[in-house]
Write an enzyme that holds these catalytic residues in place. Structure first.
Site, mmCIF file in Angstrom:
data_model
loop_
_atom_site.group_PDB
_atom_site.id
_atom_site.type_symbol
_atom_site.label_atom_id
_atom_site.label_comp_id
_atom_site.label_asym_id
_atom_site.label_seq_id
_atom_site.Cartn_x
_atom_site.Cartn_y
_atom_site.Cartn_z
ATOM 1 N N ASP A 12 0.811 -1.230 0.000
ATOM 2 C CA ASP A 12 0.000 0.000 0.000
ATOM 3 C C ASP A 12 0.839 1.272 0.000
ATOM 4 O OD1 ASP A 12 -2.243 -1.689 0.296
ATOM 5 O OD2 ASP A 12 -1.914 -1.744 2.453
ATOM 6 N N GLY A 14 1.528 2.922 -2.611
ATOM 7 C CA GLY A 14 1.138 3.768 -3.742
ATOM 8 C C GLY A 14 1.833 3.333 -5.026
ATOM 9 N N LYS A 15 2.176 2.047 -5.101
ATOM 10 C CA LYS A 15 2.860 1.528 -6.296
ATOM 11 C C LYS A 15 1.987 1.667 -7.538
ATOM 12 C CE LYS A 15 3.160 -2.429 -4.382
ATOM 13 N NZ LYS A 15 2.703 -2.049 -3.029
ATOM 14 N N LYS A 17 -0.183 3.926 -8.418
ATOM 15 C CA LYS A 17 -0.093 5.265 -9.000
ATOM 16 C C LYS A 17 1.230 5.464 -9.737
ATOM 17 C CE LYS A 17 1.202 9.786 -8.082
ATOM 18 N NZ LYS A 17 1.116 11.083 -7.434
ATOM 19 N N HIS A 40 -4.327 -2.249 -6.175
ATOM 20 C CA HIS A 40 -3.593 -1.047 -6.549
ATOM 21 C C HIS A 40 -4.631 -0.010 -6.901
ATOM 22 C CE1 HIS A 40 0.214 -3.220 -7.154
ATOM 23 N NE2 HIS A 40 -0.611 -4.201 -7.433
ATOM 24 N N THR A 41 -4.542 1.143 -6.283
ATOM 25 C CA THR A 41 -5.510 2.189 -6.579
ATOM 26 C C THR A 41 -4.932 3.124 -7.628
ATOM 27 O OG1 THR A 41 -6.091 2.016 -4.268
ATOM 28 C CG2 THR A 41 -7.043 3.849 -5.500
ATOM 29 N N LEU A 333 3.254 12.221 0.774
ATOM 30 C CA LEU A 333 3.872 13.234 1.628
ATOM 31 C C LEU A 333 2.860 14.324 1.995
ATOM 32 C CD1 LEU A 333 6.594 14.083 2.871
ATOM 33 C CD2 LEU A 333 6.995 15.457 0.829
#
Ligand code: GDP
Length: 424
Positions: A12, A14-15, A17, A40-41, A333
């Site tokens: 999780d 953010g791979k 994206k 994966h979102t 971030l």
């Protein structure tokens, strides 16, 4: 040129994206391990999608998307996922499935579910997608490769043989209805027709693609700490999450993987059980969970609330090292802009000794975090496109993490969208 995009934490990161973003310049995107157990979102012009089994290149018509031999292939799931994209206006993606990929069987999913229920409180936090029984059977040599679907006689004989083994478990360990071999055989014949249009000798295809100088992306699922060898065993997944396995799970030479992009999250999150040294609880955790990711930190597959924690430099440095990261991408971030100060876990105290090295699970379970606190930046950094335009304290946080990781941070992600990225 082959590039791997992999997670350096617990998954999780953010791979999805980052893969979606980098896929644009690729010719081929490959899933090389895992199955439909993680999500994966991806947010793009077509909307917001949670992909589970499909490679993240499916939104580009110039990309060939490959399900490699290392993947746990759930055939009906694959077709459903393709259909769900088409239903939302995405042009039919180009997909190839390795003839050596093994098939997720209906009994794997049942077995996973029964086993979780049997273990009750002592469970591993499985997503019940059948992953552990699938990989156990693969290595016990009772799995089914895609190619086996097309030899009816041999298939029938093998189904009967495997059902004998499974039914002992189903009857005596789980006290559940038995598998009927004839029904399973019919199911597999229907799988054969579903998958037929996609089947390919993938390693031969990739050999050719490499000789033509094609750009290839290996897309990892989960992260370093869920690797069965190098992660927090036994609270791990059942296939290797490391870039090195990309060579095996896709069928390419290991030396072809030139770039290893480790995705590192600006704070920590994890799903499922297992040691999590910098975990936070209560209101502090609730607030980060609510603000985290894109609309909160909840599992893409299960919807379970994710466990939250501060950035763990010990785990992340190890995560990058074990991936062989040539660069790191720091994600989400933007989420941290609300904090007055940001604790970073820079060491583990184990039995009175402070270490910067990530230990084996027995020691990890006794580790207490040692924090260093950095000042917050107290503003929204979404929309910023140049590194030097980030607030000073934000840059300080990035540079502190980079020093701790011992890997160059080449990109910073400050929002969930395709364009929310700062190149350094
Ligand atoms: P993956 O499995 O590694 O692809 O990660 P997930 O997709 O499960 O989780 C990442 C979540 O964070 C998704 O909801 C993304 O849309 C979101 N996300 C990714 N990068 C960023 C970012 O830089 N900022 C914010 N706010 N969300 C992000």
């Amino acid at each position: 040129m082959v590039r791997a995009i992999v997670g350096a934490n617990w998954g999780d990161e953010g791979k999805g994206k980052i893969t979606d973003m980098l896929a644009k310049e690729s010719d081929i995107v490959i899933r090389f391990q895992g199955g439909s157990n993680a999500g994966h979102t991806i947010i793009n012009n077509y909307g917001k999608f949670a992909l589970h089994l499909l490679p993240s290149g499916v939104f580009y018509s110039h990309i060939t998307n490959i399900i490699g031999n290392g993947v746990a292939l759930n055939i009906p799931y694959l077709l459903e996922e393709v259909k769900s994209l088409e239903d939302r206006g995405v042009p039919a993606p180009h997909i190839l499935v390795s003839d050596r990929a093994q098939i997720m069987m209906p009994y794997h999913i049942l077995q996973d579910t029964y086993e979780e229920a049997r273990l009750a409180g002592k469970s591993f936090g499985s997503t019940k997608s059948g992953i552990a029984p699938f990989y156990s059977d693969k290595y016990a040599k009772i799995g089914f490769q895609v190619s086996e679907l097309f030899d009816k006689e041999a298939l029938k004989e093998k189904v009967e043989r495997v059902c004998e083994i499974k039914n002992v478990l189903f009857e005596h360990l789980y006290h559940k209805p038995l598998i009927v071999p004839e029904e399973l055989y019919e199911t597999l014949l229907s799988y054969a027709e579903m998958v037929r249009p996609y089947v390919c000798d993938v390693s031969a295809y990739l050999h050719q693609a490499l000789s033509e100088g094609k750009n290839i992306l290996l897309e990892g699922q989960l992260g370093s700490l869920k690797d069965p060898d190098h992660g927090i065993y036994p609270m791990v997944t059942s296939s290797s999450t490391l870039a090195a396995y990309g060579a095996i799970g896709a069928g390419i030479p290991p030396y072809e993987i030139r770039q290893i992009t480790a995705v590192v999250k600006a704070y920590s999150s994890a799903v499922g059980a297992g040691a999590f040294v910098s975990e936070i609880f209560g209101d502090e955790a609730d607030e980060l969970r609510r603000r985290g990711g894109d609309g909160g930190e909840f599992g893409a597959t299960t919807g379970r609330p994710r466990r939250m924690g501060w950035f763990d430099a010990v785990a992340s440095r190890y995560g990058c090292r074990i991936q062989g990261a040539t660069e790191a991408v720091l994600t989400v971030l933007d989420v941290l802009g609300y904090l007055d100060e940001l604790p970073v876990c820079v060491g583990y105290e184990i039995d009175g000794q402070i270490t910067r090295d990530f230990p084996t699970t027995d020691k990890l379970n006794r580790a207490v975090p040692v924090y260093e606190k950095l000042p917050g930046w107290k503003c929204d950094i979404r929309g910023i496109r140049r590194y030097e335009d980030l607030p000073e304290n934000c840059r300080r946080y990035v540079e502190f993490i980079e020093k701790e990781l011992e890997v160059p941070v080449t990109m910073v992600s400050n929002g969930p969208g395709r364009n929310d990225i700062i190149l350094r």
